[in-house]
Design a protein around this motif. Structure first.
Motif, mmCIF file in Angstrom:
data_model
loop_
_atom_site.group_PDB
_atom_site.id
_atom_site.type_symbol
_atom_site.label_atom_id
_atom_site.label_comp_id
_atom_site.label_asym_id
_atom_site.label_seq_id
_atom_site.Cartn_x
_atom_site.Cartn_y
_atom_site.Cartn_z
ATOM 1 N N LYS A 1 0.833 -1.201 0.000
ATOM 2 C CA LYS A 1 0.000 0.000 0.000
ATOM 3 C C LYS A 1 0.875 1.262 0.000
ATOM 4 N N ILE A 2 2.138 1.094 0.374
ATOM 5 C CA ILE A 2 3.103 2.190 0.296
ATOM 6 C C ILE A 2 3.541 2.335 -1.156
ATOM 7 N N ASP A 3 3.646 3.541 -1.632
ATOM 8 C CA ASP A 3 4.001 3.812 -3.023
ATOM 9 C C ASP A 3 5.288 3.083 -3.450
ATOM 10 N N TYR A 4 5.256 2.499 -4.645
ATOM 11 C CA TYR A 4 6.396 1.718 -5.142
ATOM 12 C C TYR A 4 7.675 2.546 -5.201
ATOM 13 N N LYS A 5 7.539 3.804 -5.564
ATOM 14 C CA LYS A 5 8.721 4.662 -5.671
ATOM 15 C C LYS A 5 9.423 4.789 -4.322
ATOM 16 N N LYS A 6 8.643 4.907 -3.252
ATOM 17 C CA LYS A 6 9.232 4.998 -1.917
ATOM 18 C C LYS A 6 9.878 3.674 -1.528
ATOM 19 N N ARG A 7 9.215 2.571 -1.852
ATOM 20 C CA ARG A 7 9.767 1.257 -1.495
ATOM 21 C C ARG A 7 11.033 0.944 -2.285
ATOM 22 N N SER A 8 11.130 1.484 -3.481
ATOM 23 C CA SER A 8 12.306 1.252 -4.319
ATOM 24 C C SER A 8 13.532 2.027 -3.845
ATOM 25 N N CYS A 9 13.319 2.975 -2.952
ATOM 26 C CA CYS A 9 14.437 3.770 -2.430
ATOM 27 C C CYS A 9 15.154 3.073 -1.275
ATOM 28 N N VAL A 10 14.600 1.960 -0.810
ATOM 29 C CA VAL A 10 15.215 1.240 0.310
ATOM 30 C C VAL A 10 16.488 0.546 -0.192
ATOM 31 N N LYS A 11 17.600 0.861 0.447
ATOM 32 C CA LYS A 11 18.896 0.310 0.044
ATOM 33 C C LYS A 11 19.252 -0.971 0.803
ATOM 34 N N GLU A 12 18.791 -1.057 2.046
ATOM 35 C CA GLU A 12 19.174 -2.206 2.886
ATOM 36 C C GLU A 12 18.050 -2.527 3.861
ATOM 37 N N ILE A 13 17.809 -3.822 4.054
ATOM 38 C CA ILE A 13 16.801 -4.242 5.037
ATOM 39 C C ILE A 13 17.380 -5.378 5.874
ATOM 40 N N THR A 14 17.302 -5.215 7.183
ATOM 41 C CA THR A 14 17.827 -6.206 8.125
ATOM 42 C C THR A 14 16.690 -7.126 8.557
ATOM 43 N N LEU A 15 16.973 -8.441 8.584
ATOM 44 C CA LEU A 15 15.924 -9.424 8.870
ATOM 45 C C LEU A 15 16.516 -10.664 9.506
ATOM 46 N N ASP A 16 15.645 -11.570 9.965
ATOM 47 C CA ASP A 16 16.134 -12.854 10.455
ATOM 48 C C ASP A 16 16.199 -13.825 9.276
ATOM 49 N N MET A 17 16.428 -15.094 9.556
ATOM 50 C CA MET A 17 16.639 -16.050 8.463
ATOM 51 C C MET A 17 15.381 -16.813 8.056
ATOM 52 N N ALA A 18 14.224 -16.343 8.480
ATOM 53 C CA ALA A 18 12.971 -16.990 8.092
ATOM 54 C C ALA A 18 12.700 -16.743 6.606
ATOM 55 N N ASN A 19 12.297 -17.795 5.896
ATOM 56 C CA ASN A 19 12.036 -17.673 4.460
ATOM 57 C C ASN A 19 10.921 -16.671 4.167
ATOM 58 N N SER A 20 9.934 -16.587 5.077
ATOM 59 C CA SER A 20 8.835 -15.652 4.857
ATOM 60 C C SER A 20 9.334 -14.204 4.863
ATOM 61 N N MET A 21 10.271 -13.887 5.755
ATOM 62 C CA MET A 21 10.817 -12.537 5.831
ATOM 63 C C MET A 21 11.642 -12.200 4.586
ATOM 64 N N LYS A 22 12.358 -13.204 4.080
ATOM 65 C CA LYS A 22 13.141 -13.002 2.852
ATOM 66 C C LYS A 22 12.215 -12.708 1.675
ATOM 67 N N LEU A 23 11.114 -13.471 1.598
ATOM 68 C CA LEU A 23 10.160 -13.285 0.503
ATOM 69 C C LEU A 23 9.492 -11.921 0.592
ATOM 70 N N ILE A 24 9.063 -11.532 1.791
ATOM 71 C CA ILE A 24 8.423 -10.222 1.981
ATOM 72 C C ILE A 24 9.375 -9.113 1.566
ATOM 73 N N SER A 25 10.622 -9.211 2.006
ATOM 74 C CA SER A 25 11.616 -8.185 1.685
ATOM 75 C C SER A 25 11.873 -8.100 0.186
ATOM 76 N N LYS A 26 11.959 -9.251 -0.462
ATOM 77 C CA LYS A 26 12.231 -9.273 -1.904
ATOM 78 C C LYS A 26 11.081 -8.675 -2.702
ATOM 79 N N ARG A 27 9.848 -9.010 -2.316
ATOM 80 C CA ARG A 27 8.678 -8.533 -3.057
ATOM 81 C C ARG A 27 8.372 -7.056 -2.771
ATOM 82 N N CYS A 28 8.583 -6.623 -1.546
ATOM 83 C CA CYS A 28 8.204 -5.257 -1.164
ATOM 84 C C CYS A 28 9.327 -4.238 -1.361
#
Length: 233
Positions: A92-119
């Motif tokens: 729901k957040i504008d794609y342009k804003k989401r595309s500006c994210v350079k780095e995202i820190t997460l745990d090793m859960a596959n669901s978190m990796k998928l969310i980060s990759k898609r968003c």
């Protein structure tokens, strides 16, 4: 029952929520129990994790690392950890804003990796030290437990042998007064700590342990030298 100053706590909470605060006029209130997003809090370096809130229910939370947990940190909070639902609401957040994210820190859960990759498709995914070190410590303790079971089995065999020979089994003691079985049990907490925080007894116990079990020594030094972050993309 009245609370402090004779005020009923639940009644005060209800009155504040329904009458004194601006909750009834708060735009997201209809869906706040399921999701909230704050596009204005987006930044270039984010974190995503699951957190247990009300009654132990899990929520997925995205935060802006720049604000270090203070005002402006919260980017999104979504009930549950199912990737498709979380993705739906974060998008729901504008794609342009989401595309500006350079780095995202997460745990090793596959669901978190998928969310980060898609968003956040252009962000480098980084596994934080806490989760990497947690796995390393769990592996270290598994090695210690394996050796302890072996020591217990060996001691049981010696006890049975002594009984067959009508003798009393007396375990061999190490320099610090521990038997091998006791050494492996009592060294548990020392292995969770860095060398600088060991007490004199823990240091002596660790040196004996490392001398008898080089694999535990290797695993320990690997666990305490875990890098701060690990890139997974």
């Amino acid at each position: 029952m009245g609370g402090f100053f004779g005020v009923n706590g639940k009644k005060l909470q209800r009155q504040y929520k329904k009458h004194l605060s601006s909750f009834n006029a708060w735009a997201p209130r209809e869906h706040a129990h399921q999701w909230i997003v704050y596009p204005e809090n987006m930044g270039t370096h984010l974190s995503i994790d699951e957190v247990a809130l009300s009654q132990g229910e899990l929520y997925t939370i995205v935060t802006n690392k720049k604000f270090k947990g203070k005002k402006g940190s919260l980017v999104a909070i979504v009930a549950g950890t199912k990737a498709d639902k979380v993705i739906e609401h974060i998008r729901k957040i504008d794609y342009k804003k989401r595309s500006c994210v350079k780095e995202i820190t997460l745990d090793m859960a596959n669901s978190m990796k998928l969310i980060s990759k898609r968003c956040f498709p252009k962000a480098t995914q980084v596994t934080d030290r806490f989760h990497v070190q947690k796995l390393a410590l769990e592996a270290l303790q598994e090695i210690r437990i394996k050796h302890r079971w072996e020591a217990m089995d060996f001691e049981n065999q010696l006890i049975l042998k002594a009984k067959r020979e009508n003798q009393t089994y007396i375990p061999e003691l190490l320099a610090n007064g521990d038997s091998v079985k006791q050494l492996l049990a009592r060294s548990r907490y020392a292995l969770y700590k860095s060398r600088e925080k060991w007490t004199e007894n823990q240091n002596e116990r660790a040196q004996l342990l490392f001398g008898l079990y080089p694999d535990i020594k290797t695993a320990y030094y690997l666990s305490v030298s875990t890098p701060a972050t690990t890139s997974i993309q």
